[in-house]
Every structure is written in structure tokens, then in C-alpha cells.
Design a protein around this motif. Structure first.
Motif, PDB file in Angstrom:
ATOM      1  N   ASP A 114      89.932  37.267  14.811  1.00 30.40           N
ATOM      2  CA  ASP A 114      89.237  37.178  16.105  1.00 30.40           C
ATOM      3  C   ASP A 114      87.861  36.552  15.927  1.00 30.40           C
ATOM      4  OD1 ASP A 114      91.384  38.302  17.370  1.00 30.40           O
ATOM      5  OD2 ASP A 114      90.508  40.307  17.530  1.00 30.40           O
ATOM      6  N   ARG A 115      87.165  36.970  14.868  1.00 29.27           N
ATOM      7  CA  ARG A 115      85.814  36.453  14.640  1.00 29.27           C
ATOM      8  C   ARG A 115      85.849  34.970  14.264  1.00 29.27           C
ATOM      9  NH1 ARG A 115      81.261  35.649  16.361  1.00 29.27           N
ATOM     10  NH2 ARG A 115      79.450  35.867  14.987  1.00 29.27           N
ATOM     11  N   LEU A 116      86.824  34.581  13.452  1.00 32.42           N
ATOM     12  CA  LEU A 116      86.953  33.172  13.095  1.00 32.42           C
ATOM     13  C   LEU A 116      87.239  32.321  14.325  1.00 32.42           C
ATOM     14  CD1 LEU A 116      88.979  33.398   9.763  1.00 32.42           C
ATOM     15  CD2 LEU A 116      86.608  32.637  10.026  1.00 32.42           C
ATOM     16  N   GLU A 117      88.047  32.851  15.250  1.00 32.42           N
ATOM     17  CA  GLU A 117      88.335  32.119  16.480  1.00 32.42           C
ATOM     18  C   GLU A 117      87.076  31.969  17.322  1.00 32.42           C
ATOM     19  OE1 GLU A 117      91.699  32.078  20.033  1.00 32.42           O
ATOM     20  OE2 GLU A 117      91.749  33.603  18.480  1.00 32.42           O
ATOM     21  N   GLU A 118      86.254  33.032  17.381  1.00 30.45           N
ATOM     22  CA  GLU A 118      84.985  32.950  18.109  1.00 30.45           C
ATOM     23  C   GLU A 118      84.081  31.888  17.488  1.00 30.45           C
ATOM     24  OE1 GLU A 118      83.140  36.741  18.000  1.00 30.45           O
ATOM     25  OE2 GLU A 118      84.613  37.726  19.285  1.00 30.45           O
ATOM     26  N   LEU A 119      83.970  31.911  16.162  1.00 26.73           N
ATOM     27  CA  LEU A 119      83.081  30.976  15.475  1.00 26.73           C
ATOM     28  C   LEU A 119      83.551  29.538  15.652  1.00 26.73           C
ATOM     29  CD1 LEU A 119      82.437  32.993  12.192  1.00 26.73           C
ATOM     30  CD2 LEU A 119      80.828  32.608  14.071  1.00 26.73           C
ATOM     31  N   ALA A 120      84.868  29.312  15.586  1.00 25.18           N
ATOM     32  CA  ALA A 120      85.394  27.964  15.792  1.00 25.18           C
ATOM     33  C   ALA A 120      85.109  27.479  17.208  1.00 25.18           C
ATOM     34  CB  ALA A 120      86.893  27.934  15.507  1.00 25.18           C
ATOM     35  N   LEU A 158      88.727  17.179   6.717  1.00 25.59           N
ATOM     36  CA  LEU A 158      88.607  16.697   5.346  1.00 25.59           C
ATOM     37  C   LEU A 158      89.014  17.805   4.379  1.00 25.59           C
ATOM     38  CD1 LEU A 158      85.105  14.987   5.734  1.00 25.59           C
ATOM     39  CD2 LEU A 158      87.348  13.903   5.896  1.00 25.59           C
ATOM     40  N   THR A 159      89.842  17.458   3.387  1.00 24.75           N
ATOM     41  CA  THR A 159      90.380  18.467   2.475  1.00 24.75           C
ATOM     42  C   THR A 159      90.327  17.957   1.043  1.00 24.75           C
ATOM     43  OG1 THR A 159      91.909  19.213   4.197  1.00 24.75           O
ATOM     44  CG2 THR A 159      92.358  19.926   1.963  1.00 24.75           C
ATOM     45  N   ARG A 160      89.856  18.811   0.145  1.00 30.48           N
ATOM     46  CA  ARG A 160      89.866  18.515  -1.288  1.00 30.48           C
ATOM     47  C   ARG A 160      90.413  19.721  -2.040  1.00 30.48           C
ATOM     48  NH1 ARG A 160      84.203  15.154  -2.517  1.00 30.48           N
ATOM     49  NH2 ARG A 160      84.673  13.421  -1.091  1.00 30.48           N
ATOM     50  N   THR A 161      90.724  19.493  -3.328  1.00 28.00           N
ATOM     51  CA  THR A 161      91.209  20.590  -4.162  1.00 28.00           C
ATOM     52  C   THR A 161      90.438  20.625  -5.483  1.00 28.00           C
ATOM     53  OG1 THR A 161      92.925  19.319  -5.328  1.00 28.00           O
ATOM     54  CG2 THR A 161      93.535  20.327  -3.224  1.00 28.00           C
ATOM     55  N   VAL A 162      90.319  21.826  -6.027  1.00 31.88           N
ATOM     56  CA  VAL A 162      89.763  22.048  -7.363  1.00 31.88           C
ATOM     57  C   VAL A 162      90.687  23.028  -8.083  1.00 31.88           C
ATOM     58  CG1 VAL A 162      87.366  21.628  -6.652  1.00 31.88           C
ATOM     59  CG2 VAL A 162      88.299  23.946  -6.552  1.00 31.88           C
ATOM     60  N   PRO A 163      90.647  23.081  -9.417  1.00 30.18           N
ATOM     61  CA  PRO A 163      91.553  23.987 -10.127  1.00 30.18           C
ATOM     62  C   PRO A 163      91.300  25.462  -9.834  1.00 30.18           C
ATOM     63  CG  PRO A 163      90.651  22.330 -11.610  1.00 30.18           C
ATOM     64  CD  PRO A 163      89.889  22.222 -10.342  1.00 30.18           C
ATOM     65  N   LEU A 164      90.037  25.836  -9.704  1.00 27.05           N
ATOM     66  CA  LEU A 164      89.678  27.252  -9.645  1.00 27.05           C
ATOM     67  C   LEU A 164      88.585  27.467  -8.610  1.00 27.05           C
ATOM     68  CD1 LEU A 164      90.317  29.936 -11.138  1.00 27.05           C
ATOM     69  CD2 LEU A 164      88.435  29.389 -12.688  1.00 27.05           C
ATOM     70  N   LEU A 165      88.742  28.480  -7.778  1.00 26.72           N
ATOM     71  CA  LEU A 165      87.717  28.843  -6.798  1.00 26.72           C
ATOM     72  C   LEU A 165      87.254  30.270  -7.057  1.00 26.72           C
ATOM     73  CD1 LEU A 165      89.204  27.333  -3.501  1.00 26.72           C
ATOM     74  CD2 LEU A 165      87.153  26.576  -4.699  1.00 26.72           C
ATOM     75  N   PRO A 166      85.950  30.527  -6.947  1.00 25.83           N
ATOM     76  CA  PRO A 166      85.433  31.858  -7.265  1.00 25.83           C
ATOM     77  C   PRO A 166      85.682  32.905  -6.184  1.00 25.83           C
ATOM     78  CG  PRO A 166      83.647  30.411  -6.599  1.00 25.83           C
ATOM     79  CD  PRO A 166      84.879  29.558  -6.663  1.00 25.83           C
ATOM     80  N   LEU A 167      85.871  32.488  -4.938  1.00 23.79           N
ATOM     81  CA  LEU A 167      86.046  33.428  -3.834  1.00 23.79           C
ATOM     82  C   LEU A 167      86.557  32.690  -2.610  1.00 23.79           C
ATOM     83  CD1 LEU A 167      82.622  34.336  -2.177  1.00 23.79           C
ATOM     84  CD2 LEU A 167      83.009  32.261  -3.499  1.00 23.79           C
ATOM     85  N   ARG A 168      87.021  33.466  -1.630  1.00 22.20           N
ATOM     86  CA  ARG A 168      87.323  32.896  -0.314  1.00 22.20           C
ATOM     87  C   ARG A 168      86.035  32.900   0.500  1.00 22.20           C
ATOM     88  NH1 ARG A 168      92.845  32.596   0.874  1.00 22.20           N
ATOM     89  NH2 ARG A 168      92.366  32.440   3.090  1.00 22.20           N
ATOM     90  N   LEU A 169      85.842  31.864   1.299  1.00 21.34           N
ATOM     91  CA  LEU A 169      84.559  31.711   1.971  1.00 21.34           C
ATOM     92  C   LEU A 169      84.720  30.835   3.203  1.00 21.34           C
ATOM     93  CD1 LEU A 169      81.362  31.786   2.024  1.00 21.34           C
ATOM     94  CD2 LEU A 169      81.472  29.765   0.536  1.00 21.34           C
ATOM     95  N   VAL A 170      84.008  31.207   4.272  1.00 19.29           N
ATOM     96  CA  VAL A 170      83.885  30.359   5.464  1.00 19.29           C
ATOM     97  C   VAL A 170      82.407  30.302   5.827  1.00 19.29           C
ATOM     98  CG1 VAL A 170      84.402  30.097   7.920  1.00 19.29           C
ATOM     99  CG2 VAL A 170      86.177  30.920   6.350  1.00 19.29           C
ATOM    100  N   ILE A 171      81.901  29.101   6.049  1.00 16.46           N
ATOM    101  CA  ILE A 171      80.512  28.922   6.487  1.00 16.46           C
ATOM    102  C   ILE A 171      80.529  28.106   7.776  1.00 16.46           C
ATOM    103  CG2 ILE A 171      78.223  28.028   5.917  1.00 16.46           C
ATOM    104  CD1 ILE A 171      78.943  28.196   2.978  1.00 16.46           C
TER     105      ILE A 171
END
Length: 324
Positions: free
Chosen positions: A124-130, A195-208
Motif C-alpha cells: 500500500d505504501r509503495l503504491e502511495e509513493l509511486a 531502466l534496469t541493470r544487474t549486479v552479482p550481489l546486492l546487500p539488501l532490498r531497497l526503495v528510494i
């Protein structure tokens, strides 16, 4: 053609027939249009309700009102209704904006960290922010393949944001390239301008969002248990810098995974590093978003390329060759 004024195709046909043959009775109209008499009578009732029929001078028959008079009057009536509805919607929009501002101000007052206690609350919060974003939405998609329900939940808000000109940048793990659903989602997002990119390893899930709000999981190992919503430059700026660094090192999702000067993919090098730091195959797989079977297959391939008969020997050879 006149459905916007409330006439369905059958009723319009009866109306046109009456205009062409004013003296035609129910039986004749039914025969001309290959309809039942009941269908014709129902259409006549609708035309009366729309004031497109009126009693003839003898008061025993009905005459079709001319289009210039009847349809013009009906059009004006619908335009007035539409105008009134638009005014209602505009009033509702103003009320929504006022209520949203009051709700957000109350919820954030003197707080830099807020807790969202469930996956539903996060969505719900992500929908509000978008819906309220004005500049950009950034995300790190750590873990295994994106769940289909998460993809569907994010599609509509992302589409609306992109249509408003908001920049959307997403970083996935390289392992996501192997998941058909995630690939389809990335292509869909790219077609809309994301725009989408990939890396081998991510430290956390994150939305800004707009460099002013960030969401991170309250439990790093289980994103379905809720999230923390962060506010304030002191918390957001380091996370933004982390995203920016990962973005610079990432590969475009539409391109195949590249190899470095030693012939290693990013996932292969990350696997060697994780195992070198004491991770088991299982824990390394979780961090890379890979199955245990895939990790073991990758490791066997690396051992073959290093000419090693054991993992210890492989580690020594990797160091000697500059792979670590």
C-alpha cells in the motif's frame, strides 16, 4: 453510433426506421428489422423514455422526434450530466489531497523511522509513493526470482509513474536473468521507459523515492515481514550513494552477462569471494539468488578451469591467478 447518448444498436435501428417510415406500425418494423414484436415494443419504450418519440396529433400513434431536435436535446442533457460529474470528481480530488496531506503529516510527525508491519502495508505504501513521486524511484531487488504477485502489484503504480515522467531505475541480481517472469517484467518496464541493470550481489532490498523516502526490510532475510520507512538526509544520502555505486558497476539487463579479464562472470567471482570468506554452498546460494545445484555446478566448472582437485586447491589457484 449513438450509444454514448444511451441508445443501443437495436433501439437506434428502430428509431431510424421510424424516421424513414413514420406510419410503420409495430408489426411492420419487426418485419423490416427481423425482430420480434416484443423487442420492438421494448425499443419503443426506451425511445419514449429518451423523449425521442411523442404522440401524434391523433394521440393514438407515436411519431419519431427529428434528430435535430431530439438528439440535440439528448446530447445537451448528457453534456450537462458529464459536466456535473466532472465537478463532483474535482471536488473529490481536492478532498483526497487534503485527507492525504493530513494523514501523512500526522503519521510522520517527529519521526525519521516508521514501521510497516505487513507485506500488505508495504505494498500500500509503495503504491502511495509511486502515485506521489515527482522525480525518480530507485530499487534494489535482492534475493531470488521476483514473485508473480509482487510483479503484478507493482505494474500499475510503475506504469502511472512512468507516464508522469518519473525516472525508474531498478537493479536486480544477475541470477534474475535466469527467471522467465522477471525477464518479461524487465522487458515490459524497459518498453515503458524504465531502466534496469544487474549486479552479482546486492546487500539488501531497497526503495528510494525522490531522494527523500527510503524503504528497507525490517527483516533482511524475509521481505514479507514488513519494512522500515526512513526519512531525513542523514539516513537517505548513504543509501542513495550505495545505489549509485551499484548502478555504475551494473550491466544492462538486456545485455548478456559479461566476463572480466580473467574470463569470470560477476556471479563466478562473487561465488569465489563468498566461499573464500567461509560461506557454505547454501548460504552463498541464498546471497546470490542461486539454487544449491547451480552453485555446485558453477564451483565444479571453476575447479575444472583452475585444474584443481579440491576446493582448498581451487582457492590457492584462484589467489595465484589473481581471481581473488
Amino acid at each position: 453510433m449513438l450509444q454514448a447518448l444511451g441508445l443501443n444498436a437495436l433501439t437506434e435501428s428502430v428509431y431510424r426506421t421510424l424516421l424513414a417510415e413514420p406510419d410503420g406500425g409495430v408489426e411492420r418494423i419487426a418485419a423490416d428489422l427481423h425482430l420480434s414484436e416484443a423487442e420492438v415494443r421494448e425499443a419503443l419504450d426506451e425511445l419514449l423514455e429518451l423523449t425521442l418519440l411523442r404522440p401524434a396529433t391523433d394521440s393514438r400513434t407515436l411519431r419519431a422526434v427529428s434528430p435535430q431536435v431530439g438528439l440535440t436535446r439528448l446530447l445537451a442533457h448528457n453534456q450537462n450530466r458529464l459536466l456535473f460529474r466532472q465537478q463532483q470528481l474535482e471536488s473529490a480530488r481536492t478532498a483526497i489531497e487534503a485527507l492525504s496531506a493530513e494523514y501523512i503529516d500526522r503519521r510522520r510527525d517527529d519521526e525519521m523511522v516508521l514501521r510497516l508491519d505487513s507485506l500488505e502495508a508495504v505494498r500500500d505504501r509503495l503504491e502511495e509513493l509511486a502515485a506521489t513521486a515527482t522525480e525518480e524511484c530507485l530499487s534494489l531487488m535482492r534475493g531470488g526470482a521476483v514473485r508473480p504477485d509482487s510483479i503484478q502489484a507493482g505494474k500499475h503504480p510503475n506504469q502511472l509513474a512512468l507516464e508522469r515522467g518519473v525516472v525508474i531505475r531498478s537493479i536486480f541480481q544477475d541470477s534474475f536473468r535466469n527467471d522467465p517472469e522477471t525477464r518479461r517484467y524487465a522487458r515490459w518496464l524497459a518498453d515503458l521507459g524504465g531502466l534496469t541493470r544487474t549486479v552479482p550481489l546486492l546487500p539488501l532490498r531497497l526503495v528510494i523515492v525522490d531522494r527523500s523516502i527510503a524503504l528497507i526490510p525490517s527483516d533482511p532475510d524475509d521481505g514479507r515481514r514488513g519494512a522500515l520507512e526512513l526519512h531525513g538526509a542523514a539516513l537517505i544520502q548513504p543509501l542513495y550513494a550505495l545505489f549509485d555505486e551499484l548502478w555504475r558497476s551494473g550491466a544492462d539487463f538486456g545485455q548478456p552477462a559479461s566476463r572480466d579479464d580473467q574470463g569470470l562472470t560477476g556471479s563466478e567471482r562473487a561465488l569465489l569471494q563468498l566461499l573464500g570468506h567461509g560461506h557454505t554452498d547454501e548460504s552463498a546460494g541464498r546471497k546470490l539468488g542461486l539454487s544449491l545445484r547451480t552453485v555446485r555446478r558453477m564451483m565444479q566448472d571453476l575447479m575444472n578451469r583452475l585444474g584443481a582437485e579440491s576446493r582448498f586447491q581451487a582457492g590457492a589457484q584462484a589467489v595465484r591467478k589473481g581471481w581473488l
